[in-house]
Every structure is written in structure tokens, then in C-alpha cells.
Scaffold this motif. Structure first.
Motif, PDB file in Angstrom:
ATOM      1  N   ALA A  77       0.845  -1.197   0.000  1.00  0.00           N
ATOM      2  CA  ALA A  77       0.000   0.000   0.000  1.00  0.00           C
ATOM      3  C   ALA A  77       0.874   1.238   0.000  1.00  0.00           C
ATOM      4  O   ALA A  77       1.928   1.269   0.637  1.00  0.00           O
ATOM      5  CB  ALA A  77      -0.907  -0.006   1.219  1.00  0.00           C
ATOM      6  N   GLY A  78       0.419   2.256  -0.708  1.00  0.00           N
ATOM      7  CA  GLY A  78       1.127   3.517  -0.772  1.00  0.00           C
ATOM      8  C   GLY A  78       0.270   4.646  -0.245  1.00  0.00           C
ATOM      9  O   GLY A  78      -0.811   4.425   0.291  1.00  0.00           O
ATOM     10  N   PRO A  79       0.731   5.873  -0.408  1.00  0.00           N
ATOM     11  CA  PRO A  79      -0.032   7.033   0.073  1.00  0.00           C
ATOM     12  C   PRO A  79      -1.251   7.323  -0.797  1.00  0.00           C
ATOM     13  O   PRO A  79      -1.323   6.893  -1.949  1.00  0.00           O
ATOM     14  CB  PRO A  79       0.991   8.174  -0.013  1.00  0.00           C
ATOM     15  CG  PRO A  79       1.918   7.751  -1.105  1.00  0.00           C
ATOM     16  CD  PRO A  79       1.989   6.252  -1.022  1.00  0.00           C
ATOM     17  N   MET A  80      -2.190   8.031  -0.234  1.00  0.00           N
ATOM     18  CA  MET A  80      -3.364   8.534  -0.954  1.00  0.00           C
ATOM     19  C   MET A  80      -4.150   7.425  -1.648  1.00  0.00           C
ATOM     20  O   MET A  80      -4.642   7.587  -2.758  1.00  0.00           O
ATOM     21  CB  MET A  80      -2.947   9.634  -1.934  1.00  0.00           C
ATOM     22  CG  MET A  80      -2.316  10.796  -1.208  1.00  0.00           C
ATOM     23  SD  MET A  80      -1.583  12.140  -2.143  1.00  0.00           S
ATOM     24  CE  MET A  80      -2.506  12.308  -3.584  1.00  0.00           C
TER      25      MET A  80
ATOM     26  N   PRO B  75       8.630   5.467  -3.537  1.00  0.00           N
ATOM     27  CA  PRO B  75       9.264   5.312  -2.222  1.00  0.00           C
ATOM     28  C   PRO B  75       8.935   3.977  -1.552  1.00  0.00           C
ATOM     29  O   PRO B  75       9.768   3.417  -0.836  1.00  0.00           O
ATOM     30  CB  PRO B  75       8.693   6.478  -1.404  1.00  0.00           C
ATOM     31  CG  PRO B  75       8.260   7.471  -2.418  1.00  0.00           C
ATOM     32  CD  PRO B  75       7.802   6.674  -3.595  1.00  0.00           C
ATOM     33  N   ILE B  76       7.742   3.451  -1.791  1.00  0.00           N
ATOM     34  CA  ILE B  76       7.352   2.163  -1.220  1.00  0.00           C
ATOM     35  C   ILE B  76       8.192   1.050  -1.846  1.00  0.00           C
ATOM     36  O   ILE B  76       8.732   0.185  -1.146  1.00  0.00           O
ATOM     37  CB  ILE B  76       5.843   1.890  -1.449  1.00  0.00           C
ATOM     38  CG1 ILE B  76       4.989   3.060  -0.952  1.00  0.00           C
ATOM     39  CG2 ILE B  76       5.429   0.566  -0.825  1.00  0.00           C
ATOM     40  CD1 ILE B  76       5.159   3.431   0.486  1.00  0.00           C
ATOM     41  N   PHE B  77       8.328   1.083  -3.168  1.00  0.00           N
ATOM     42  CA  PHE B  77       9.153   0.081  -3.841  1.00  0.00           C
ATOM     43  C   PHE B  77      10.614   0.232  -3.444  1.00  0.00           C
ATOM     44  O   PHE B  77      11.327  -0.748  -3.259  1.00  0.00           O
ATOM     45  CB  PHE B  77       8.991   0.176  -5.356  1.00  0.00           C
ATOM     46  CG  PHE B  77       7.617  -0.187  -5.853  1.00  0.00           C
ATOM     47  CD1 PHE B  77       6.901  -1.226  -5.293  1.00  0.00           C
ATOM     48  CD2 PHE B  77       7.034   0.523  -6.880  1.00  0.00           C
ATOM     49  CE1 PHE B  77       5.628  -1.563  -5.747  1.00  0.00           C
ATOM     50  CE2 PHE B  77       5.774   0.195  -7.349  1.00  0.00           C
ATOM     51  CZ  PHE B  77       5.074  -0.850  -6.785  1.00  0.00           C
ATOM     52  N   SER B  78      11.072   1.468  -3.295  1.00  0.00           N
ATOM     53  CA  SER B  78      12.446   1.715  -2.871  1.00  0.00           C
ATOM     54  C   SER B  78      12.687   1.145  -1.477  1.00  0.00           C
ATOM     55  O   SER B  78      13.733   0.543  -1.203  1.00  0.00           O
ATOM     56  CB  SER B  78      12.739   3.216  -2.897  1.00  0.00           C
ATOM     57  OG  SER B  78      14.096   3.468  -2.749  1.00  0.00           O
ATOM     58  N   ALA B  79      11.724   1.301  -0.583  1.00  0.00           N
ATOM     59  CA  ALA B  79      11.847   0.742   0.768  1.00  0.00           C
ATOM     60  C   ALA B  79      11.926  -0.780   0.711  1.00  0.00           C
ATOM     61  O   ALA B  79      12.672  -1.399   1.477  1.00  0.00           O
ATOM     62  CB  ALA B  79      10.679   1.188   1.637  1.00  0.00           C
ATOM     63  N   ALA B  80      11.183  -1.392  -0.205  1.00  0.00           N
ATOM     64  CA  ALA B  80      11.242  -2.849  -0.353  1.00  0.00           C
ATOM     65  C   ALA B  80      12.622  -3.303  -0.804  1.00  0.00           C
ATOM     66  O   ALA B  80      13.026  -4.438  -0.557  1.00  0.00           O
ATOM     67  CB  ALA B  80      10.184  -3.313  -1.343  1.00  0.00           C
TER      68      ALA B  80
END
Length: 152
Positions: free
Chosen positions: A53-56, A90-95
């Protein structure tokens, strides 16, 4: 034809042309992004990837090997696809084990100074102001952070 875009320190390749995204910049990871219809997104199981899940209200699926991701195709043209990828980057980058800040930044004395704050706090305004006054502009949105051992 394949297109390459750099968002949040990750180089994303896709078959979709997204003129709103940068084609160069710092990246230390590569990921293939696929835009898929709702039926394809629902059919992706644990062997294909993990839902994230991401923002918004955004969401996507990332492959177990973190080399590929799927985003729901909004069907509203490339501008909406570019927006969706920017939200999920940013979510994929965090992964991938990376930290990405929502920040503005400029270069100062060979280093990067970032400005972190809530949306509307003036991060972009400050970064552009300093860039207009001699400090090389780095970003006004997503700032990938790379940790390196400090030289002693």
C-alpha cells in the motif's frame, strides 16, 4: 519500446512513455514496472508478488525478487500513470532496502542538505530559492538516502 525513468533512487523501466518523469539522476537499483488492468492485478498471487500500500489510496504488487512491480492501470493516460509511479516509488524503494524522504534538497560544499516537512511547508520553495542563489538543485520531491561509512 522500453523507457527508463529514475524516481526516488530507483531506475524504473516500462513500456509506457511517461514524459512527466525524469530520465536521469541518481539510481542504484533497477526495477521493471508493469501497468495492469484490475483482473490481472487480482490474479497476482503470492508467487508473483506481495501487495503493498502507498499514500493517498495507491497500491501495487512487488515481485519476491524485487526486480519487478505491477501498478493498477488507471486508464486515464500517461500523466496519471506517472503520478501513480511517483506515489509508489518510495514504497518500492523501501522494499529494496532504501530510504526515500519526501524532501527538497540542494548541494552545499560537496554535500546534500535536505529539507523535510509536511506537504505545503515550503520544502520546494526553499530548494528553488537556494538554487537560484548559487546552490546546485538536487530535488524538490523525493530524496533517496544512501548510508556510507564516514571517513575518519
Amino acid at each position: 519500446m522500453t523507457y527508463r525513468y529514475v524516481v526516488g533512487g530507483v531506475a524504473f523501466t516500462t513500456d509506457t512513455r511517461l514524459d512527466e518523469l525524469d530520465t536521469d539522476g541518481f539510481s542504484d537499483a533497477e526495477m521493471r514496472v508493469r501497468f495492469a488492468n484490475g483482473a490481472v492485478m487480482r490474479s497476482l498471487g503470492p508467487t508473483e508478488g506481495k501487495p503493498v500500500a502507498g499514500p493517498m489510496g495507491t497500491s501495487g504488487v512487488i515481485a519476491p525478487d524485487t526486480r519487478e512491480c505491477w501498478l493498477p492501470d488507471p486508464g486515464e493516460g500517461p500523466e496519471r500513470r506517472a503520478w501513480l509511479l511517483r506515489q509508489m516509488a518510495p514504497i518500492f524503494s523501501a522494499a529494496l532496502g532504501r530510504l526515500v524522504l519526501h524532501a527538497g534538497a540542494v548541494e552545499v560544499d560537496g554535500g546534500i542538505v535536505g529539507f523535510v516537512g509536511e506537504s505545503g511547508a515550503g520544502k520546494s520553495t526553499l530548494a528553488h530559492f537556494l538554487a537560484d542563489h548559487g546552490h546546485p538543485f538536487v530535488t524538490d520531491d523525493l530524496l533517496p538516502v544512501r548510508f556510507v561509512p564516514e571517513a575518519v
